[in-house]
Design a protein around this motif. Sequence first.
Motif, PDB file in Angstrom:
ATOM      1  N   PRO A 154       0.781  -1.238   0.000  1.00 22.46           N
ATOM      2  CA  PRO A 154       0.000   0.000   0.000  1.00 22.46           C
ATOM      3  C   PRO A 154       0.811   1.286   0.000  1.00 22.46           C
ATOM      4  O   PRO A 154       0.299   2.337  -0.397  1.00 22.46           O
ATOM      5  CB  PRO A 154      -0.845  -0.125   1.280  1.00 22.46           C
ATOM      6  N   MET A 155       2.065   1.224   0.422  1.00 19.70           N
ATOM      7  CA  MET A 155       2.877   2.448   0.484  1.00 19.70           C
ATOM      8  C   MET A 155       3.587   2.759  -0.828  1.00 19.70           C
ATOM      9  O   MET A 155       4.100   3.871  -1.003  1.00 19.70           O
ATOM     10  CB  MET A 155       3.919   2.322   1.599  1.00 19.70           C
ATOM     11  N   TRP A 156       3.641   1.816  -1.737  1.00 22.14           N
ATOM     12  CA  TRP A 156       4.484   2.007  -2.913  1.00 22.14           C
ATOM     13  C   TRP A 156       3.963   3.091  -3.850  1.00 22.14           C
ATOM     14  O   TRP A 156       4.746   3.883  -4.386  1.00 22.14           O
ATOM     15  CB  TRP A 156       4.665   0.688  -3.651  1.00 22.14           C
ATOM     16  N   VAL A 157       2.657   3.134  -4.088  1.00 21.86           N
ATOM     17  CA  VAL A 157       2.119   4.172  -4.983  1.00 21.86           C
ATOM     18  C   VAL A 157       2.344   5.569  -4.395  1.00 21.86           C
ATOM     19  O   VAL A 157       2.816   6.467  -5.113  1.00 21.86           O
ATOM     20  CB  VAL A 157       0.628   3.923  -5.295  1.00 21.86           C
ATOM     21  N   GLY A 169      14.619   6.840   1.497  1.00 25.50           N
ATOM     22  CA  GLY A 169      13.433   6.644   2.321  1.00 25.50           C
ATOM     23  C   GLY A 169      12.534   5.529   1.835  1.00 25.50           C
ATOM     24  O   GLY A 169      11.745   4.978   2.614  1.00 25.50           O
ATOM     25  N   ALA A 170      12.630   5.178   0.551  1.00 21.49           N
ATOM     26  CA  ALA A 170      11.789   4.113   0.011  1.00 21.49           C
ATOM     27  C   ALA A 170      12.335   2.719   0.328  1.00 21.49           C
ATOM     28  O   ALA A 170      11.600   1.731   0.249  1.00 21.49           O
ATOM     29  CB  ALA A 170      11.657   4.274  -1.514  1.00 21.49           C
ATOM     30  N   ASP A 171      13.600   2.644   0.701  1.00 21.61           N
ATOM     31  CA  ASP A 171      14.238   1.337   0.889  1.00 21.61           C
ATOM     32  C   ASP A 171      13.500   0.460   1.896  1.00 21.61           C
ATOM     33  O   ASP A 171      13.288  -0.736   1.664  1.00 21.61           O
ATOM     34  CB  ASP A 171      15.693   1.511   1.344  1.00 21.61           C
ATOM     35  N   TYR A 172      13.127   1.051   3.030  1.00 25.49           N
ATOM     36  CA  TYR A 172      12.478   0.276   4.086  1.00 25.49           C
ATOM     37  C   TYR A 172      11.204  -0.376   3.588  1.00 25.49           C
ATOM     38  O   TYR A 172      10.964  -1.573   3.822  1.00 25.49           O
ATOM     39  CB  TYR A 172      12.169   1.166   5.291  1.00 25.49           C
ATOM     40  N   HIS A 177       8.210  -5.412   1.994  1.00 26.91           N
ATOM     41  CA  HIS A 177       7.256  -6.210   1.223  1.00 26.91           C
ATOM     42  C   HIS A 177       7.942  -7.328   0.429  1.00 26.91           C
ATOM     43  O   HIS A 177       7.374  -8.419   0.276  1.00 26.91           O
ATOM     44  CB  HIS A 177       6.441  -5.298   0.310  1.00 26.91           C
ATOM     45  N   ILE A 178       9.133  -7.064  -0.069  1.00 34.60           N
ATOM     46  CA  ILE A 178       9.861  -8.131  -0.756  1.00 34.60           C
ATOM     47  C   ILE A 178      10.166  -9.251   0.232  1.00 34.60           C
ATOM     48  O   ILE A 178       9.958 -10.447  -0.069  1.00 34.60           O
ATOM     49  CB  ILE A 178      11.170  -7.600  -1.381  1.00 34.60           C
ATOM     50  N   HIS A 197       2.551   1.651 -11.460  1.00 35.44           N
ATOM     51  CA  HIS A 197       3.480   2.580 -10.806  1.00 35.44           C
ATOM     52  C   HIS A 197       4.819   1.915 -10.482  1.00 35.44           C
ATOM     53  O   HIS A 197       5.850   2.589 -10.405  1.00 35.44           O
ATOM     54  CB  HIS A 197       2.899   3.092  -9.477  1.00 35.44           C
ATOM     55  N   TYR A 198       4.782   0.629 -10.250  1.00 32.63           N
ATOM     56  CA  TYR A 198       5.930  -0.054  -9.659  1.00 32.63           C
ATOM     57  C   TYR A 198       7.191  -0.091 -10.523  1.00 32.63           C
ATOM     58  O   TYR A 198       8.290  -0.241  -9.975  1.00 32.63           O
ATOM     59  CB  TYR A 198       5.550  -1.477  -9.249  1.00 32.63           C
ATOM     60  N   PRO A 199       7.102   0.032 -11.858  1.00 31.85           N
ATOM     61  CA  PRO A 199       8.347   0.067 -12.630  1.00 31.85           C
ATOM     62  C   PRO A 199       9.310   1.163 -12.196  1.00 31.85           C
ATOM     63  O   PRO A 199      10.524   1.038 -12.379  1.00 31.85           O
ATOM     64  CB  PRO A 199       7.864   0.275 -14.068  1.00 31.85           C
ATOM     65  N   LEU A 200       8.794   2.242 -11.601  1.00 36.57           N
ATOM     66  CA  LEU A 200       9.694   3.300 -11.138  1.00 36.57           C
ATOM     67  C   LEU A 200      10.504   2.856  -9.922  1.00 36.57           C
ATOM     68  O   LEU A 200      11.516   3.471  -9.588  1.00 36.57           O
ATOM     69  CB  LEU A 200       8.909   4.576 -10.819  1.00 36.57           C
TER      70      LEU A 200
END
Length: 276
Positions: A154-157, A169-172, A177-178, A197-200
């Motif tokens: 849910p946080m990725w978008v 900041g996105a690493d965590y 989730h991985i 969105h996830y390809p970015l």
Amino acid sequence: MNAESVQPIGVFDSGYGGLTVLREIVQKLPQYDYVYLGDNARTPYGTRSFDTVYHYTLECVQHLFDRGCRLVILACNTASAKALRNIQQLDLPKIAPDRRVLGVIRPTAEVIGSYSKTGQVGVLATKGTVTSESYLIEIEKFFPDVKVYQEACPMWVPLVENGEYDHPGADYFVKQHIDHLMSQSSSIDTLLLACTHYPLLIEKIRQMSPANTTILSQGRIVADSLADYLLRHPELETQCSKHGQRTFLTTDSTETFDRQATVFYVEPVHSQHLAL
């Protein structure tokens, strides 16, 4: 050029993500005219009910039909999961029997099993797509022996849309989730980015995933599928206009859309506002 001579291919998304799909489609099939519609004023769709997503999607599809589109691609996993079947089966026969609406889930399901050596794949998606179980259902039709594991992210978008996709900041949130997905099975060897969105985030996803994991984004898959579809349906293909035109529509601020869209489309975008 009169309006009747332009019958573009419509590409719809709840926001920006579908631009990653449109980019691949345009690279493969540059001769066609395209109209992209982002329903940014009502995004995100991923947390909304089936009925709400269905009604929003149908409204946008109808607008694309009104602009002359004979074919519309739902370049949005949530819309494909929650709205496509109803639109195809209930609405098109009544409102536009000579037009077609396609999604992104089935083309992906048709090929994903061929990428996995272990027969175990992971699906990274929004909560709405995961809850719909659309990938479980569709992949089983084509690859009944493939085991599918899902993880809602849910946080990725929000990370992507707030420009944090390439920041530390996105690493965590990516690792969280991985790791959770991989904890379900150590034999997962293929990851599907089941949100446009996830390809970015693909570089971070690759860094956080086990070595030799195959990571699939949907743009190229959908582009290849569309090219095949047009070959198999010449009666529809001949109605699609070919002037190389690109039109971008947003239901929200054009200034914001143009700034954000350029990140996804990797070229400058100049949009028009659409009031629904």
